[in-house]
Write a protein that holds these residues in place. Structure first.
Motif, PDB file in Angstrom:
ATOM      1  N   ARG A  31      -6.375   3.368  -5.833  1.00  0.00           N
ATOM      2  CA  ARG A  31      -6.498   1.973  -5.400  1.00  0.00           C
ATOM      3  C   ARG A  31      -5.397   1.597  -4.428  1.00  0.00           C
ATOM      4  NH1 ARG A  31      -9.458  -0.892  -9.197  1.00  0.00           N
ATOM      5  NH2 ARG A  31      -8.303  -2.785  -8.855  1.00  0.00           N
ATOM      6  N   ARG A  32      -4.185   2.015  -4.742  1.00  0.00           N
ATOM      7  CA  ARG A  32      -3.065   1.688  -3.856  1.00  0.00           C
ATOM      8  C   ARG A  32      -3.286   2.294  -2.478  1.00  0.00           C
ATOM      9  NH1 ARG A  32       2.385   0.166  -4.090  1.00  0.00           N
ATOM     10  NH2 ARG A  32       2.133  -0.456  -6.258  1.00  0.00           N
ATOM     11  N   GLY A  33      -3.748   3.566  -2.492  1.00  0.00           N
ATOM     12  CA  GLY A  33      -4.005   4.237  -1.220  1.00  0.00           C
ATOM     13  C   GLY A  33      -5.064   3.523  -0.418  1.00  0.00           C
ATOM     14  N   VAL A  34      -6.137   3.114  -1.089  1.00  0.00           N
ATOM     15  CA  VAL A  34      -7.222   2.418  -0.385  1.00  0.00           C
ATOM     16  C   VAL A  34      -6.688   1.137   0.245  1.00  0.00           C
ATOM     17  CG1 VAL A  34      -9.334   1.122  -0.748  1.00  0.00           C
ATOM     18  CG2 VAL A  34      -9.090   3.372  -1.759  1.00  0.00           C
ATOM     19  N   GLY A  35      -5.882   0.384  -0.547  1.00  0.00           N
ATOM     20  CA  GLY A  35      -5.342  -0.870  -0.031  1.00  0.00           C
ATOM     21  C   GLY A  35      -4.477  -0.625   1.192  1.00  0.00           C
ATOM     22  N   ILE A  36      -3.626   0.402   1.120  1.00  0.00           N
ATOM     23  CA  ILE A  36      -2.721   0.669   2.243  1.00  0.00           C
ATOM     24  C   ILE A  36      -3.509   1.080   3.474  1.00  0.00           C
ATOM     25  CG2 ILE A  36      -0.934   2.247   3.068  1.00  0.00           C
ATOM     26  CD1 ILE A  36       0.181   2.206   0.189  1.00  0.00           C
ATOM     27  N   ILE A  37      -4.486   1.983   3.258  1.00  0.00           N
ATOM     28  CA  ILE A  37      -5.285   2.455   4.397  1.00  0.00           C
ATOM     29  C   ILE A  37      -6.029   1.285   5.039  1.00  0.00           C
ATOM     30  CG2 ILE A  37      -7.346   3.776   4.997  1.00  0.00           C
ATOM     31  CD1 ILE A  37      -5.106   5.617   4.707  1.00  0.00           C
ATOM     32  N   ALA A  38      -6.665   0.471   4.192  1.00  0.00           N
ATOM     33  CA  ALA A  38      -7.506  -0.609   4.729  1.00  0.00           C
ATOM     34  C   ALA A  38      -6.661  -1.612   5.491  1.00  0.00           C
ATOM     35  CB  ALA A  38      -8.245  -1.284   3.586  1.00  0.00           C
ATOM     36  N   CYS A  39      -5.577  -2.087   4.873  1.00  0.00           N
ATOM     37  CA  CYS A  39      -4.740  -3.069   5.553  1.00  0.00           C
ATOM     38  C   CYS A  39      -4.027  -2.446   6.742  1.00  0.00           C
ATOM     39  CB  CYS A  39      -3.711  -3.650   4.583  1.00  0.00           C
ATOM     40  SG  CYS A  39      -4.470  -4.549   3.224  1.00  0.00           S
ATOM     41  N   GLY A  40      -3.565  -1.202   6.554  1.00  0.00           N
ATOM     42  CA  GLY A  40      -2.825  -0.540   7.614  1.00  0.00           C
ATOM     43  C   GLY A  40      -3.652  -0.342   8.866  1.00  0.00           C
ATOM     44  N   SER A  41      -4.930   0.056   8.668  1.00  0.00           N
ATOM     45  CA  SER A  41      -5.747   0.316   9.853  1.00  0.00           C
ATOM     46  C   SER A  41      -5.971  -0.974  10.636  1.00  0.00           C
ATOM     47  CB  SER A  41      -7.083   0.935   9.440  1.00  0.00           C
ATOM     48  OG  SER A  41      -7.806   0.033   8.653  1.00  0.00           O
ATOM     49  N   VAL A  42      -6.184  -2.084   9.918  1.00  0.00           N
ATOM     50  CA  VAL A  42      -6.394  -3.348  10.632  1.00  0.00           C
ATOM     51  C   VAL A  42      -5.091  -3.812  11.271  1.00  0.00           C
ATOM     52  CG1 VAL A  42      -7.199  -5.706  10.416  1.00  0.00           C
ATOM     53  CG2 VAL A  42      -8.268  -3.933   9.082  1.00  0.00           C
ATOM     54  N   ALA A  43      -3.976  -3.585  10.571  1.00  0.00           N
ATOM     55  CA  ALA A  43      -2.684  -3.948  11.153  1.00  0.00           C
ATOM     56  C   ALA A  43      -2.428  -3.155  12.426  1.00  0.00           C
ATOM     57  CB  ALA A  43      -1.567  -3.698  10.141  1.00  0.00           C
ATOM     58  N   LEU A  44      -2.750  -1.872  12.369  1.00  0.00           N
ATOM     59  CA  LEU A  44      -2.593  -1.040  13.565  1.00  0.00           C
ATOM     60  C   LEU A  44      -3.443  -1.582  14.707  1.00  0.00           C
ATOM     61  CD1 LEU A  44      -1.620   1.616  14.927  1.00  0.00           C
ATOM     62  CD2 LEU A  44      -3.662   2.700  13.994  1.00  0.00           C
ATOM     63  N   SER A  45      -4.666  -1.935  14.348  1.00  0.00           N
ATOM     64  CA  SER A  45      -5.566  -2.474  15.352  1.00  0.00           C
ATOM     65  C   SER A  45      -4.991  -3.762  15.940  1.00  0.00           C
ATOM     66  CB  SER A  45      -6.927  -2.732  14.694  1.00  0.00           C
ATOM     67  OG  SER A  45      -7.897  -2.955  15.643  1.00  0.00           O
ATOM     68  N   PHE A  46      -4.372  -4.581  15.080  1.00  0.00           N
ATOM     69  CA  PHE A  46      -3.794  -5.838  15.542  1.00  0.00           C
ATOM     70  C   PHE A  46      -2.648  -5.585  16.513  1.00  0.00           C
ATOM     71  CE2 PHE A  46      -0.659  -9.324  14.770  1.00  0.00           C
ATOM     72  CZ  PHE A  46      -1.368 -10.321  15.417  1.00  0.00           C
ATOM     73  N   VAL A  47      -1.790  -4.635  16.138  1.00  0.00           N
ATOM     74  CA  VAL A  47      -0.661  -4.320  17.019  1.00  0.00           C
ATOM     75  C   VAL A  47      -1.164  -3.828  18.372  1.00  0.00           C
ATOM     76  CG1 VAL A  47       1.292  -2.767  17.341  1.00  0.00           C
ATOM     77  CG2 VAL A  47       0.913  -3.850  15.120  1.00  0.00           C
ATOM     78  N   LEU A  48      -2.164  -2.937  18.313  1.00  0.00           N
ATOM     79  CA  LEU A  48      -2.731  -2.416  19.562  1.00  0.00           C
ATOM     80  C   LEU A  48      -3.328  -3.550  20.385  1.00  0.00           C
ATOM     81  CD1 LEU A  48      -4.452   0.792  18.210  1.00  0.00           C
ATOM     82  CD2 LEU A  48      -2.621   0.725  19.886  1.00  0.00           C
ATOM     83  N   SER A  49      -3.977  -4.492  19.698  1.00  0.00           N
ATOM     84  CA  SER A  49      -4.576  -5.603  20.417  1.00  0.00           C
ATOM     85  C   SER A  49      -3.505  -6.423  21.115  1.00  0.00           C
ATOM     86  CB  SER A  49      -5.351  -6.495  19.457  1.00  0.00           C
ATOM     87  OG  SER A  49      -6.341  -5.760  18.800  1.00  0.00           O
TER      88      SER A  49
END
Lengths: 653, 99, 164
Positions: A31-49
């Motif tokens: 569960r922790r991994g899923v949360g990190i991956i999910a939030c992290g990928s969107v955060a990465l996308s936000f930074v890139l944006s």
């Protein structure tokens, strides 16, 4: 810095990758991994944006040297061809590529999607904490949705846009039906999907119409070509109205608004992200994006404005009469989307996008706050049983108050500026009647939003047992709430009108994209005094709505208590949602089912009958022929002899 | 002794065999009737062979006799097996294979 | 002389055949069948096929008929009650047989037969038959030997007692 634009494709890819990881290996990463991956990928996308938008605002002229990138300096448009997709009919045939386009409009949208999306992902980690089986599935869908939404706004051609369009529809369906073991949740998902399908058919037809006229499915030639007279201009009306059908379905406008209230069956963060902040605004984005086509057909713009204003008022009245906390917000969303379409329809494209942004902030905070309340009350959604939650859930109350003030259009919250920009657009464009409708809707909006807040947070608890154990949500939920609450307060800064010495940054930022928008205020009133006056008037009306709600739900004034009865049968209709579902059931579904019944009869009687007749014939013949099979070998020998005699007779001369 | 007479005799013998198969129930008699038919055919073959001056008919008759021997062996083996099963060689008692 | 022998042989062949299929006692029927076969052997001699005639007597009348007799004795079938055939079967069989005979006879005798050919030397001798068998008809000859082998295996398998 500029070269970062070559990696534009990473922005949608990051959430897609997150969805794949969370979806396919959620079982192993935990569960922790899923949360990190999910939030992290969107955060990465936000930074890139953020980096991408910064690059877009820089000096684009130096980009010309980079291969694979096409620049339109005038429109500040960067197009990146990622890969070829469809290529048929040789060099003159149809070529569609996976190409992404970043311009000021999509730049704004990707910031909102990834920014608000990240906050909602974060919130979901807390909200879904008690979910055990669907945890990874939930985040996979949410990530997939984010990726699809980014693809939608970044798509540089109608087919790519359509992939995103359908992708978000799919994710919406999957997440509405997230609790699929409950029949009504699965039904709600299907309803959303089917109603959207009607609109999507319109979208496809519109895209094909434009393709037939222009010979290209890419946005750039269509948008540039429609300005000049030619075949494209002749189909502008049909094309724009068909595209608008798609927008009506996706943004839940009259007459396809019925799916959004049912879509509340999904988890609340989903309602916040998909059914308030992003997906439902895709229709507005589409119309603004294809604005040039709509401008070429003034009638289409008028239709957009009319439907928008009508929906804004219609949904607002229903929202006043609902008691389910999420239903109120759903109808509020429909109403606010109506405002956006009103803005687009009167030519105030920038105002519509402005409202889209602020709405994403304040409606997200309202939904997340509602989710926080529902979470605290263990799933209770009936406002009639709440009350007095203010002291127990202070952060949620403050944040929802900020969102509510913004939605009601109280100065200086974000919603005031954007809604007012739309209403001013209507007034200054000469659409006085639409302006009055919008004002009336604004009053109703103020009423229902304060009704919502008062019923939840103020007064005495109407159900002591329910409220007693309520407590504030954990920080992972209240944190995003606070951020969005602050944004609801100050979000209006990006579009402060010049009249009060604001910079109108958003308007100027969008200028290159919206060059085709009709010149504002070509008729009707347009003076500084009128603009200030209109602002004050809308404030007064919002204040009136607030007063009525205050009297009815806090002060419990006798007159206000009697108000619903005085307004019969109107209030009854609003409570029953104007019987639209029932009307569709009878007027469309009933005859349709009758038709199905007739065809079924035809299939069972005629088609099956024919098939059955064949086997019955064979069976009947066999029934008699089997008596030839006596089992006596000498009978067979006799038949053999007769046969041989016959052959002899026939063969011999 | 013309060909016509030979063929007439052959045809008559063949018909006797056919009637034997059709009218008798005893499996062994039926096999005997089949032998009669084979012999009728052999007679025709040899008559033609003589008439046409070709030895091919005789060779063919030789093969027919061989096949007849094989047929008799297998046929009688089947009759024996049936008799063990049914205690009878009446072919009408073997009428299970029907509708 | 030949004609007389022929007529007698034809008569005995016919009588033998009819008696073979009609006699209620199968043993007697087999003996009548032997009579029929021997009469045909006479015909073969008359028709310049002495080798086939010899085979007919040795193989057919000798071996195969002994096999029939052996089976009949083994099964002790003399007391087998022969019920009458069904009337329809009987009538249709007789009519069918009659029509068939007429058709076949008409076919065999109706057309104009080619003129009788001159017989070559040693026609029907063992030697000429053997030469033909082992040259022109070698492959059918070998094939028929395989058929006999298969028939033998089959017969053994079918009559084996117990088990499969």
């Amino acid at each position: 810095m500029i070269t970062v634009l070559r990696f534009l494709w990473l922005i949608p890819l990051a959430p897609f990758a997150g969805a794949a990881i969370a979806g396919f290996s959620g079982r192993w990463i935990g569960r922790r991994g899923v949360g990190i991956i999910a939030c992290g990928s969107v955060a990465l996308s936000f930074v890139l944006s953020v980096v991408g938008v910064a690059a877009l605002s820089g000096d684009l002229a130096s980009l010309d040297a980079l291969p694979g990138l096409a620049i339109n300096l005038e429109a500040r448009r960067v197009t990146l061809e990622v890969a070829e997709w469809i290529s048929v009919g040789g060099p003159d045939g149809l070529v569609v590529s996976w190409s992404l386009m970043l311009d000021p409009l999509s730049a704004v949208l990707i910031l909102v999607i990834t920014g608000v999306g990240f906050l909602i992902h974060l919130y979901s980690v807390g909200y879904m904490a008690e979910e055990d089986r669907g945890y990874a599935r939930y985040f996979a869908f949410l990530n997939l949705f984010t990726g699809m939404m980014l693809l939608l706004v970044l798509g540089a051609s109608l087919p790519v846009l359509f992939v995103g369009w359908e992708g978000v529809g799919l994710c919406s369906y999957l997440l509405i039906g997230f609790y699929y073991t409950e029949t009504w949740c699965a039904d709600a998902g299907r309803k959303a999907f089917i109603v959207n399908r009607i609109g999507d058919a319109g979208f496809l037809l519109g895209a094909l119409t434009l393709w037939l006229a222009s010979g290209s499915l890419d946005l750039e030639p269509i948008l540039d070509g429609v300005a000049a007279s030619g075949p494209l201009r002749e189909v502008a009306l049909a094309g724009s109205l068909l595209l608008f059908t798609g927008a009506v379905g996706k943004s839940a406008q009259i007459p396809l608004s019925v799916w959004l209230p049912d879509a509340m069956a999904g988890p609340t963060p989903v309602s916040a992200l998909i059914h308030a902040a992003t997906m439902v605004t895709a229709g507005v984005y589409l119309v603004v994006r294809m604005g040039a086509v709509f401008v070429a057909a003034p009638l289409a713009l008028a239709v957009v404005a009319g439907i928008g204003a009508a929906t804004a008022l219609y949904a607002a009245t229903i929202a006043c009469a609902q008691t389910d906390i999420k239903k109120v917000l759903a109808y509020s969303t429909i109403s606010q989307l109506g405002y956006m379409f009103l803005g687009v329809g009167v030519g105030a494209f920038a105002a519509a996008i402005f409202h889209l942004i602020t709405h994403a902030f304040f409606k997200a905070v309202l939904f997340l706050g509602a989710g926080s309340v529902i979470h605290a009350l263990h799933g209770e959604q009936d406002m009639g049983r709440m009350g007095g939650l203010r002291d127990r859930m202070l952060i949620t109350w403050v944040c929802m108050l900020a969102g509510g003030l913004a939605l009601a259009g109280i100065v200086p919250f974000a919603g005031f500026w954007s809604k007012d920009a739309i209403l001013w657009g209507a007034l200054s464009g000469g659409h006085t009647f639409l302006w009055i409708l919008g004002l009336a809707g604004a009053g109703l909006t103020a009423f229902y939003v304060f009704r919502l807040l008062f019923m939840i947070f103020h007064g005495k608890p109407r159900d002591e047992d329910l409220v007693r154990n309520a407590h504030e949500s954990p920080y992972i939920m209240s944190g995003p709430l606070l951020v969005l609450g602050v944004l609801s307060l100050i979000g209006g800064i990006v579009g402060l009108p010049a009249i009060i010495y604001g910079g109108d940054w958003l308007g100027r930022w969008l200028d290159p994209v919206l060059a085709h928008a009709p010149a504002a205020a070509h008729e009707g009133v347009h003076s500084a005094g009128a603009e200030i006056g209109a602002m004050v008037l809308s404030l007064v009306i919002a204040g009136a709505g607030f007063m009525v709600a205050l009297m009815a739900y806090v002060l419990r004034h006798v007159w206000a208590e009697r108000l619903p009865r005085k307004l019969e049968p109107l209030s009854g209709w609003a409570r029953a949602k104007y019987y639209v579902d029932e009307f569709y059931q009878r007027a469309i579904l009933g005859p349709y089912l009758q038709l199905c019944h007739i065809f079924r009869q035809f299939d069972e009687r005629a088609v099956d009958g024919l098939v059955n007749a064949v086997w019955r014939t064979a069976d009947g013949v066999g029934h008699f022929a089997r008596y030839l099979q006596t089992g006596f070998v000498r009978n067979y020998a006799l038949f053999l002899l007769i046969g041989a005699a016959l052959i002899l007779y026939l063969v011999l001369p | 002794m013309s060909l016509v007479w030979m063929l007439t005799l052959s045809t008559a013998l063949f018909t006797v065999g056919v009637l034997g198969v059709l009218l008798r129930r005893n499996a062994i008699v039926i096999l005997m009737a089949v032998e009669i038919m084979l012999n009728a055919a052999n007679l025709a073959l040899i008559a033609f062979s003589r008439h046409l001056g070709s030895a091919d008919g005789q060779i063919l008759a030789f093969f027919v006799m061989t096949v007849a021997a094989a047929e008799a062996a297998v046929g009688l083996a089947i009759v024996l097996a049936i008799f063990r099963l049914r205690k009878s060689v009446n072919v009408d008692s073997l009428n299970r294979m029907k509708w | 002389m030949e004609t007389l022998v022929g007529i007698v042989a034809a008569a005995t062949a016919l009588i033998g055949a009819i008696a073979a299929v009609t006699h209620r006692n199968a043993v007697v029927g087999v003996l009548f069948l032997v009579l029929n076969l021997v009469s045909l052997a006479v015909f073969y001699v008359l028709l310049s096929a002495p080798f086939i005639a010899a085979l007919q007597v040795i193989l057919y009348a000798g071996a195969i008929m002994v096999l029939f007799l052996f089976i009949i004795m083994l099964l002790d079938l003399r007391r087998e009650e022969e019920r009458e055939s069904g009337l329809l079967q009987k009538v249709l069989s007789v009519i069918g047989g009659g029509v068939f005979f007429l058709l076949l006879w008409g076919a065999a005798t109706g057309g104009a037969a080619p003129a009788a050919a001159e017989l070559p030397e040693h026609f029907g001798s063992v030697e000429s038959i053997a030469v033909a068998l082992f040259t022109t008809y070698l492959i059918p000859f070998e094939t028929i030997s395989v058929l006999l082998l298969v028939a033998m295996v089959g017969a053994v398998l079918l009559t084996r007692k117990g088990g499969r």
